[in-house]
Design an enzyme around this catalytic site. Sequence first.
Site, PDB file in Angstrom:
ATOM      1  N   ASP A 344      -4.751   3.023  -4.884  1.00  0.00           N
ATOM      2  CA  ASP A 344      -3.239   3.095  -5.605  1.00  0.00           C
ATOM      3  C   ASP A 344      -3.238   2.897  -6.911  1.00  0.00           C
ATOM      4  OD1 ASP A 344      -3.627   0.453  -4.561  1.00  0.00           O
ATOM      5  OD2 ASP A 344      -1.553   0.252  -4.788  1.00  0.00           O
ATOM      6  N   ARG A 348      -3.862  -4.989 -10.327  1.00  0.00           N
ATOM      7  CA  ARG A 348      -3.338  -6.234  -9.668  1.00  0.00           C
ATOM      8  C   ARG A 348      -3.989  -6.527  -8.350  1.00  0.00           C
ATOM      9  NH1 ARG A 348       1.759  -2.447  -8.850  1.00  0.00           N
ATOM     10  NH2 ARG A 348       1.450  -1.445  -6.693  1.00  0.00           N
ATOM     11  N   ASP A 349      -3.286  -7.424  -7.563  1.00  0.00           N
ATOM     12  CA  ASP A 349      -3.580  -8.090  -6.287  1.00  0.00           C
ATOM     13  C   ASP A 349      -3.299  -7.055  -5.284  1.00  0.00           C
ATOM     14  OD1 ASP A 349      -1.035  -8.247  -6.468  1.00  0.00           O
ATOM     15  OD2 ASP A 349      -1.221 -10.417  -5.869  1.00  0.00           O
ATOM     16  N   GLU A 350      -3.893  -5.951  -5.254  1.00  0.00           N
ATOM     17  CA  GLU A 350      -3.723  -4.802  -4.185  1.00  0.00           C
ATOM     18  C   GLU A 350      -4.771  -3.815  -4.065  1.00  0.00           C
ATOM     19  OE1 GLU A 350      -0.037  -1.536  -3.266  1.00  0.00           O
ATOM     20  OE2 GLU A 350       0.342  -3.013  -4.835  1.00  0.00           O
ATOM     21  N   ASP A 357      -0.826   8.007  -1.568  1.00  0.00           N
ATOM     22  CA  ASP A 357      -1.190   8.162  -2.729  1.00  0.00           C
ATOM     23  C   ASP A 357      -1.978   9.743  -2.733  1.00  0.00           C
ATOM     24  OD1 ASP A 357      -0.685   5.635  -5.020  1.00  0.00           O
ATOM     25  OD2 ASP A 357      -0.410   5.681  -2.704  1.00  0.00           O
ATOM     26  N   TRP A 419       2.189   9.313   4.234  1.00  0.00           N
ATOM     27  CA  TRP A 419       1.111   8.464   4.309  1.00  0.00           C
ATOM     28  C   TRP A 419       0.157   8.938   5.524  1.00  0.00           C
ATOM     29  CZ3 TRP A 419       4.913   7.917   1.229  1.00  0.00           C
ATOM     30  CH2 TRP A 419       4.966   7.123  -0.124  1.00  0.00           C
ATOM     31  N   GLU A 630       2.651   4.149 -12.369  1.00  0.00           N
ATOM     32  CA  GLU A 630       3.202   4.136 -10.925  1.00  0.00           C
ATOM     33  C   GLU A 630       4.829   4.364 -10.988  1.00  0.00           C
ATOM     34  OE1 GLU A 630       3.261   0.892  -7.498  1.00  0.00           O
ATOM     35  OE2 GLU A 630       3.083   0.285  -9.452  1.00  0.00           O
ATOM     36  N   HIS A 651      -1.774   4.810 -11.874  1.00  0.00           N
ATOM     37  CA  HIS A 651      -1.514   5.183 -10.600  1.00  0.00           C
ATOM     38  C   HIS A 651      -1.423   6.783 -10.839  1.00  0.00           C
ATOM     39  CE1 HIS A 651       0.111   1.794  -8.153  1.00  0.00           C
ATOM     40  NE2 HIS A 651       0.402   2.737  -7.045  1.00  0.00           N
TER      41      HIS A 651
END
Length: 756
Positions: A344, A348-350, A357, A419, A630, A651
């Site tokens: 995605d 960041r912390d992802e 996506d 998804w 995003e 994104h």
Amino acid sequence: MNWQARMIAADDDFDGAPLLRREFAVDSGHGAVKSATLTLTAQGVIEASVNGRPVSDDLFTPGWSSYEWRLRYATYDVTALLEETSVIGFALGNGWFRGRLGWSGRAEFYGTELGAFAQLEITFEDGATQLVVTDEGWTAGPSAVLANDLYDGETIDARRRDDSWQRQGFAGENWVGVHALDFDTEILTPYVGPHVTRWNELPVQEITSSPTGKTLVDFGQNLVGWVRLSVQGPEGAEVSIKHAEVLEHGELGTRPLRSALATDRYILSGGVDEFEPTFTFHGFRYAEITGWPGELDPKALTAVAVGSDLERIGTFRTSDPMLNQFHENVVWGMRGNFVDVPTDCPQRDERLGWTGDIAAFAPTAAFLYDVDSFLSDWLRDVAVEQAHHDGIIAYVVPDVLKYLDRPGGFPETESTAIWSDAGVWVPWTLYQAYGDQQVLENQFDSMASHVRRVRSLLSPNGLWDTGFQFGDWLDPDAPPEDPAKAKADTGVVATACAYRSATIVAETAKILGRAAEYAEFSELAASLRAAFNEHYVDNGRVFSDCTTVYALAIVFGLLDEADEAVAGDRLAELSSEAGYRISTGFAGTPFITDALTQTGHLGDAYKLLLETGCPSWLYPVTMGATTVWERWDSMLPDGTINPGEMTSFNHYALGAVADWMHRVIGGISPLAPGYSKVLVAPQPGGGLTEAETELQTPNGRIAVRWSLAGDQLTVEAELPAGVEGVLRLPGQDDRPLVAGTVSTTVPLPTPVGASR
């Protein structure tokens, strides 16, 4: 493969970055070495050398897969690297196996010990072979890496560098032994997709001082990778580099990183030091430099872009510079998020493989680059995760959220529209783009299992209107703190998506000659369509009456002819009432321009595409964006970062409209899988005066160029040998195309692109 190797771990973890070595003599008496093949993998990420020379330029091997069931191995020809006495060396890092994943703060999802697994097979002139494998005879020692994490960055102490461990006769002072780990070789599988590599380098564009006196470096492009640097300073001095995508009020905009530190630290040796942190990566355009000795020379820093090694196959250009920049943003966003897994976001912390996506973006990706093997590899993880989760396709793949009590703060994972539909839509996209039926063969059980799971979730009225849904995620009218609170009814979105997936699986079954499954899924599709129309459609008006529900109903073929005409008019009306500002989220954005075009509202589609106010596709371009954001308003017009906790400036999902641009503006779309037959149908509008689009298909290169001079449209189309096509121009009858180049000029009907 006859595995003789063991998965081995260092007896000391050595700051999470141990070195492993094995010195051996090449057998004599068998003639010259004919070939030498090194096969390797790791728990963590591994970099390999033979006699001090890297075996490849690959990064982050073995990448990220569903490690519980699939661990990929890489194979390299190292014949030219061998000597009579040779040293195999490995450097290990945490990677995805043991590093932080997701925003929970947790690490070690897959295990607590880093490990290496390798098998070198040497074949001699007389046919004899020699095996050198990882076993308890290896030794381990410290590297110069003091810390490494994909989210937080890497720390390297140049004072600890010593390359003698890669050479013969190394004494190994302070080195320790290794031990074998419990490891099942049944999970080993070869790479299907490409490795991660360095694919671009960018110089410094500007060095400035922030209002608080911080040194900021601008590379001019939001990218994914790291900064390589050359520096000389006092021994023991520390230079740190903190990365971010944007500036906010002149300072580094780090709030969107959440807990990710995104900081690399370098301790200097006193001599000239070269640093390149290959056990981490960052999403950034800007870097904040601290501790630099003396004046910072821009030539000392280079931004290195990394990503999966993909071949560019599709290009697109128009007469509109802003639209061209937007398309370039789509390309950079894709490259930055295709780092072994389609993620995605990269900063960041992802950085997770969110299925929604890629469900939205797959057609665009498949045009821009050859992603057949890349996504086919990922789809194998989709299937294996699904097989171990009752047919459910998870929110993210590989799925680390399953290890959390509440996956990412969401309800317990269940099939969810768009998804989970990635398990159907992505293989279908690959088949359409590349024409290889094998992806359908490989994924059919997964595709069918998903739709059967959805069937089990339908209400008695035949709708998918219960349970958690992301819905039209990031609808621009949703509050920043609640991105799922969209205008579109979640039942409408989910039922429409269920119909699309059932239809695709039915068609797939037909292609594969599976008569029973064709009947099964055709019947389900028909019942979903009937329920949708009974409960959600009233004389062409679709329940919840917003742009997304009309876009899905039209493009997915849920409406009869009369209702579709009314729905198209209503969609155009809603778009106009919104001032052609975007009003769709993840669900509607990929389809809204197609829905307008399909129902005779091409002019409205162009107005929507070319709007520059916020929210719109081009608004970020006006704000200097170099990737797709995003949120439509990730940065507000006053230069403030969106207050939502979830804000990324890289994104790709909302860039899915590029698929429409390629087909409708560019004029290239397949009439048969793999472009074995092609529709050339550019539809000028929006004030554009020319466009040029090219695509390297499995059947050869296709190119379409068009230009407008007054009301005269000139189109030039080029098809490869063996490919036929249809030329469809506004106001003209279709005409056949054959291989070669054809140029034609026709009057363009007026008014151009008028609405109904």
